[in-house]
Scaffold this active site. Structure first.
Site, PDB file in Angstrom:
ATOM      1  N   GLY A  84       0.831  -1.197   0.000  1.00 40.81           N
ATOM      2  CA  GLY A  84       0.000   0.000   0.000  1.00 40.81           C
ATOM      3  C   GLY A  84       0.857   1.235   0.000  1.00 40.81           C
ATOM      4  O   GLY A  84       2.049   1.171  -0.293  1.00 40.81           O
ATOM      5  N   ASP A  88      -7.887   6.834   7.223  1.00 42.18           N
ATOM      6  CA  ASP A  88      -7.709   6.132   5.943  1.00 42.18           C
ATOM      7  C   ASP A  88      -8.766   5.034   5.788  1.00 42.18           C
ATOM      8  O   ASP A  88      -8.450   3.890   5.481  1.00 42.18           O
ATOM      9  CB  ASP A  88      -6.288   5.556   5.847  1.00 42.18           C
ATOM     10  CG  ASP A  88      -5.870   5.322   4.397  1.00 42.18           C
ATOM     11  OD1 ASP A  88      -6.594   5.769   3.484  1.00 42.18           O
ATOM     12  OD2 ASP A  88      -4.823   4.681   4.184  1.00 42.18           O
TER      13      ASP A  88
HETATM   14  N1  ATP Z   1      -4.076  -8.338   8.769  1.00 46.71           N
HETATM   15  C1  ATP Z   1      -4.102  -8.717   7.498  1.00 46.71           C
HETATM   16  N2  ATP Z   1      -4.438  -9.968   7.160  1.00 46.71           N
HETATM   17  C2  ATP Z   1      -4.449 -10.341   5.862  1.00 46.71           C
HETATM   18  N3  ATP Z   1      -4.115  -9.566   4.839  1.00 46.71           N
HETATM   19  C3  ATP Z   1      -3.746  -8.308   5.105  1.00 46.71           C
HETATM   20  C4  ATP Z   1      -3.695  -7.815   6.441  1.00 46.71           C
HETATM   21  N4  ATP Z   1      -3.280  -6.516   6.402  1.00 46.71           N
HETATM   22  C5  ATP Z   1      -3.096  -6.228   5.111  1.00 46.71           C
HETATM   23  N5  ATP Z   1      -3.350  -7.284   4.314  1.00 46.71           N
HETATM   24  C6  ATP Z   1      -3.229  -7.357   2.860  1.00 46.71           C
HETATM   25  O1  ATP Z   1      -2.143  -6.546   2.466  1.00 46.71           O
HETATM   26  C7  ATP Z   1      -2.559  -5.656   1.439  1.00 46.71           C
HETATM   27  C8  ATP Z   1      -1.773  -4.375   1.552  1.00 46.71           C
HETATM   28  O2  ATP Z   1      -2.135  -3.659   2.702  1.00 46.71           O
HETATM   29  P1  ATP Z   1      -1.762  -2.145   2.904  1.00 46.71           P
HETATM   30  O3  ATP Z   1      -2.445  -1.681   4.130  1.00 46.71           O
HETATM   31  O4  ATP Z   1      -0.283  -2.026   2.865  1.00 46.71           O
HETATM   32  O5  ATP Z   1      -2.296  -1.451   1.615  1.00 46.71           O
HETATM   33  P2  ATP Z   1      -3.619  -0.674   1.386  1.00 46.71           P
HETATM   34  O6  ATP Z   1      -4.550  -0.962   2.493  1.00 46.71           O
HETATM   35  O7  ATP Z   1      -4.059  -1.014   0.013  1.00 46.71           O
HETATM   36  O8  ATP Z   1      -3.173   0.828   1.393  1.00 46.71           O
HETATM   37  P3  ATP Z   1      -2.858   1.778   2.673  1.00 46.71           P
HETATM   38  O9  ATP Z   1      -1.400   1.862   2.676  1.00 46.71           O
HETATM   39  O10 ATP Z   1      -3.533   3.053   2.364  1.00 46.71           O
HETATM   40  O11 ATP Z   1      -3.410   1.087   3.891  1.00 46.71           O
HETATM   41  C9  ATP Z   1      -4.022  -5.490   1.648  1.00 46.71           C
HETATM   42  O12 ATP Z   1      -4.651  -5.201   0.460  1.00 46.71           O
HETATM   43  C10 ATP Z   1      -4.457  -6.846   2.191  1.00 46.71           C
HETATM   44  O13 ATP Z   1      -4.795  -7.699   1.126  1.00 46.71           O
END
Ligand code: ATP
Ligand code: NAG
Ligand code: NAG
Ligand code: NAG
Ligand code: NAG
Ligand code: NAG
Ligand code: NAG
Ligand code: MG
Length: 673
Positions: A358, A474
């Site tokens: 992300g 967010d």
């Molecule tokens: N606790 C979790 N369990 C399973 N998958 C997760 C978990 N946290 C994150 N993910 C996976 O990791 C991916 C990336 O998460 P991340 O939070 O980095 O990106 P985002 O949510 O798309 O953007 P942001 O940085 O704005 O939060 C998510 O889309 C999700 O599929």
């Protein structure tokens, strides 16, 4: 015993026999291979060592020694007759006190007496003294092995062989060297090298030539002598003479050894069996065994390398698993993870374990080595320490209280420039995958409603139920994770704040995702509960419509989801906006409520947006949603601002590709995080 007796007897017989048979009256011959049982006449410091070496001097300074064959030998048949031929061979060694510093030398001597009365040590080699040197009445013939250059006697160098007749002014001399039988040139030898060497002295009574030949121990007798001097010894030698050795030391000293000696009158001296000679004492620094010279250095080098590589490995590990820990963090000890454990859990942050990436960093799946628990590890690169303390305080305190609609935060770890957040693993991933990977996987209407209600209660918890107000900053579909029971759980709370922190109020410095950012958030840069509600509104529409808040591929007037839903509502057919993939499989009243609530939350005027408490009341139907038109939006139509239009974002939207529009931080707004 009896054997020695017999040999002695036989030897005597031979001598007697030769003596009787030869033309010359007394052709004496003897051989010593070691001097163990010899009857040499010694004086000065000369000594036969325990193992049979003849040691003429040791390293005592200013000393001399003489060693003579005990019996007189006839060198002439008459006192005024010609001298007979004779030959001798001996093996000697000169061991200097200090390697390279030797004194003074030794000599083979034929003299009228058994000793050399009046002989002096030092440069006189025990042969002469000042007054006798050079006097023809000496009747001394000597071959010197001189290791010091005495200018007084015109010595050629400090390592020479010379023929001395009555005088230390040599009649002939040459640097110590020998001519190998296979070579044409002379090879130098160093007399005081502690090496064993052979010397031959031969006199031919017929041709009156004296030959002196030097050779190293291993060499055969050279055919070419080192010195070949035509000299008639008849006036020098008396009828009976004594043969022996003399040696002396000065302020520099050397031990002068004779190991073996053979002599023959009127014939060739019997060759010495070199293998039978006694051993020389050890010379020089203690000879260390191969173990010390080769083995030990090798072992040491090996051990050193081992230690170095061990240290390097240790340092590398230390560096690899290094963490940053400040004093204030001690309070969060139980929530602190070891980097090493996280490293092992995620198999070294392998690409295969990557769940997604992300705006703040990458998320890896892992299994904790300690309790085999499945976790999601979010790696956030973070250079500044600013806000870190508040951030960690906040997330840990939220993490402590469990809410079934929040993704549990298990703990964190800090490294240089890096923050790692450890969340419980949500087996069904994030909501956006269900919405946008259609029709492969989707949620039906009741499941969607359940997720919406869950997220609403999670956000309400953050805003109002928790001891302090926590702004999520967010809220969006990708930050909503679906657990095993298909509950919606809000993740990533507060993370945006870490980047938002410490910015000046006058700069527009906003962290969040385009499409979810309230217009006043863009203007003031300040996140509030109502900016969260705005994002929640966008999220409601997103879930109901199965569409991203901003979809650059939609027809131009429909790019902004809110605008499109609003236009549907204005046209009196709000349900037209419902996700096509649901077909008719949804409850009309509920869908209408969700869409209208979404529009309400997306109102450009923060004061008109409901609070999360009100949202909960509206969504479970306990309070009726106010009519949108009564809010004075319909008349103007400007009520639903497109996000960021005041900051000129919408103008650049058309140039954005799909991925870019998804997660954007303030980099778009202020050009750099
Ligand atoms: N606790 C979790 N369990 C399973 N998958 C997760 C978990 N946290 C994150 N993910 C996976 O990791 C991916 C990336 O998460 P991340 O939070 O980095 O990106 P985002 O949510 O798309 O953007 P942001 O940085 O704005 O939060 C998510 O889309 C999700 O599929
Ligand atoms: C040298 O030999 C003499 C006589 O044998 C002895 O007295 C003396 O101690 C010896 N010196 C050394 C240094 O061995
Ligand atoms: C050794 O020599 C001396 C002097 O010539 C002599 O008196 C003595 O008998 C000899 N001893 C032996 C065992 O030959
Ligand atoms: C030199 O040697 C001779 C012969 O033994 C002796 O008579 C004389 O005194 C010695 N001279 C010196 C200076 O030692
Ligand atoms: C040589 O020695 C003899 C006897 O010792 C002596 O008479 C004579 O003078 C010496 N000659 C010289 C030149 O010194
Ligand atoms: C041998 O020794 C002589 C005299 O010391 C020297 O001139 C010569 O160069 C030496 N030769 C070699 C091969 O070392
Ligand atoms: C001495 O050496 C020469 C060669 O240089 C040789 O011709 C001669 O026979 C030798 N004499 C003796 C007695 O060995
Ligand atoms: Mg996220």
């Amino acid at each position: 015993m009896s054997f020695t007796l017999v040999t002695t007897f036989l030897a005597l017989l031979v001598i007697v026999h030769i003596g009787a048979d030869s033309a010359a009256p007394d052709d004496v011959g003897f051989i010593y291979e070691g001097f163990q049982s010899s009857n040499l006449s010694l004086d000065g410091i000369a000594k036969i060592t325990d193992n049979g070496l003849l040691r003429i001097t040791n390293i005592t300074k200013l000393q001399m020694g003489h060693a003579f064959y005990p019996d007189p030998i006839n060198f002439k048949s008459a006192s005024n007759g010609p001298a007979f031929s004779f030959s001798t061979q001996f093996v000697f060694a000169i061991l200097p006190e200090v390697s390279g510093l030797s004194g003074h030398g030794m000599a083979f001597v034929i003299a009228p007496t058994r000793g050399l009365p009046g002989g002096l040590p030092t440069q006189f080699l025990g042969l002469f003294n000042d007054s006798t040197n050079g006097n023809a009445s000496n009747h001394v013939f000597a071959v010197e092995l001189d290791t010091i250059q005495t200018h007084e006697f015109n010595d050629i160098n400090d390592n020479h062989v010379g023929i001395d007749i009555d005088s230390l002014f040599s009649t002939a001399s040459q640097p110590a060297s020998y001519r190998d039988n296979n070579k044409n040139s002379f090879d130098n030898l160093t007399l005081s090298s502690a090496q064993r060497m052979q010397l031959w002295v031969e006199y031919d009574g017929e041709s009156k030539v004296i030959n002196v030949t030097l050779a190293p121990i291993a060499a055969a007798k050279p055919n070419t002598p080192l010195l070949s001097l035509s000299y008639d010894l008849s006036p020098i030698l008396r009828q009976t003479m004594y043969v022996g050795f003399s040696a002396s030391t000065g302020s520099l000293a050397a031990a002068h050894f004779v190991l073996g000696w053979s002599f023959k009158m009127n014939g060739v001296a019997q060759a010495l069996d070199l293998s039978r000679l006694p051993k020389l004492p050890r010379f020089g620094p203690k000879k260390v065994s191969k173990f010390f010279t080769v083995g030990l250095p090798l072992i040491c080098t090996f051990l050193l390398l081992l230690v170095i590589s061990g240290v390097a490995y240790h340092l590398r590990r230390k560096w690899k698993f290094a963490e940053v820990m400040e004093e204030w963090e001690l309070a969060y000890g139980p929530h602190r993870f070891k980097y090493k454990d996280l490293y092992i859990a995620t198999k070294g942050f392998r690409e295969k374990e990557l769940l997604g990436a992300g705006g703040f960093g990458r998320v890896y799946k892992g299994v904790l080595p300690t309790n085999k628990m499945e976790v999601a590890v979010k790696k956030v690169s973070h250079q500044s320490r600013q806000g870190m303390r508040e951030f960690i305080a906040e997330i840990i305190s939220i993490g402590r209280l469990r809410h079934r609609n929040l993704v549990p935060l298990l703990g964190y770890c800090r490294r240089k420039g890096e923050l790692l957040l450890v969340y419980e693993f949500m087996s069904n991933g994030s909501l956006d995958k269900f919405l946008y990977n259609q029709p492969k996987s989707t949620l039906n209407w009741s499941q969607r409603l359940r997720v919406i209600k869950g997220v609403a209660s999670g956000l309400f918890y953050l805003h109002e139920e928790w001891e302090q107000v926590v702004i999520h900053r967010d809220v969006k579909a990708s930050n909503v994770l679906i657990d095993a029971e298909l509950n919606g759980r809000l993740g990533d709370f507060g993370l945006a704040r870490l980047y938002d922190h410490g910015t000046l109020p006058q700069t527009t410095h906003v962290v969040g995702t385009i499409g979810y950012l309230a217009p006043e958030h863009n203007r003031t840069g300040k996140a509030t509960t109502s900016t969260d509600v705005y994002a929640f509104g966008a999220f409601l529409l997103e879930v109901a419509c199965g569409r991203r808040p901003i979809d650059p591929q939609a027809p131009e007037e429909d790019v902004i989801l809110v605008d499109w839903v609003f236009s549907c509502w204005k046209a009196g057919d709000i349900l037209r906006a419902v996700d096509q993939n649901l077909g008719t499989e949804y409850v009309k009243e509920e869908a209408e409520l969700v869409l209208k609530l979404g529009l309400l939350c997306s109102h450009s005027e923060p004061s008109i947006r409901p609070s999360m408490r009100q949202v909960l009341l509206y969504s479970d139907g306990s309070v009726l949603l106010p009519e949108l038109s009564s809010l004075g939006i319909s008349a103007v139509g400007l009520g639903f601002a497109n996000p960021g239009s005041s900051d000129g974002i919408s103008s650049s939207l058309s140039s954005m590709d799909k991925g870019f529009s998804h997660t954007v931080t303030e980099s778009i707004l202020s050009g750099g995080r």
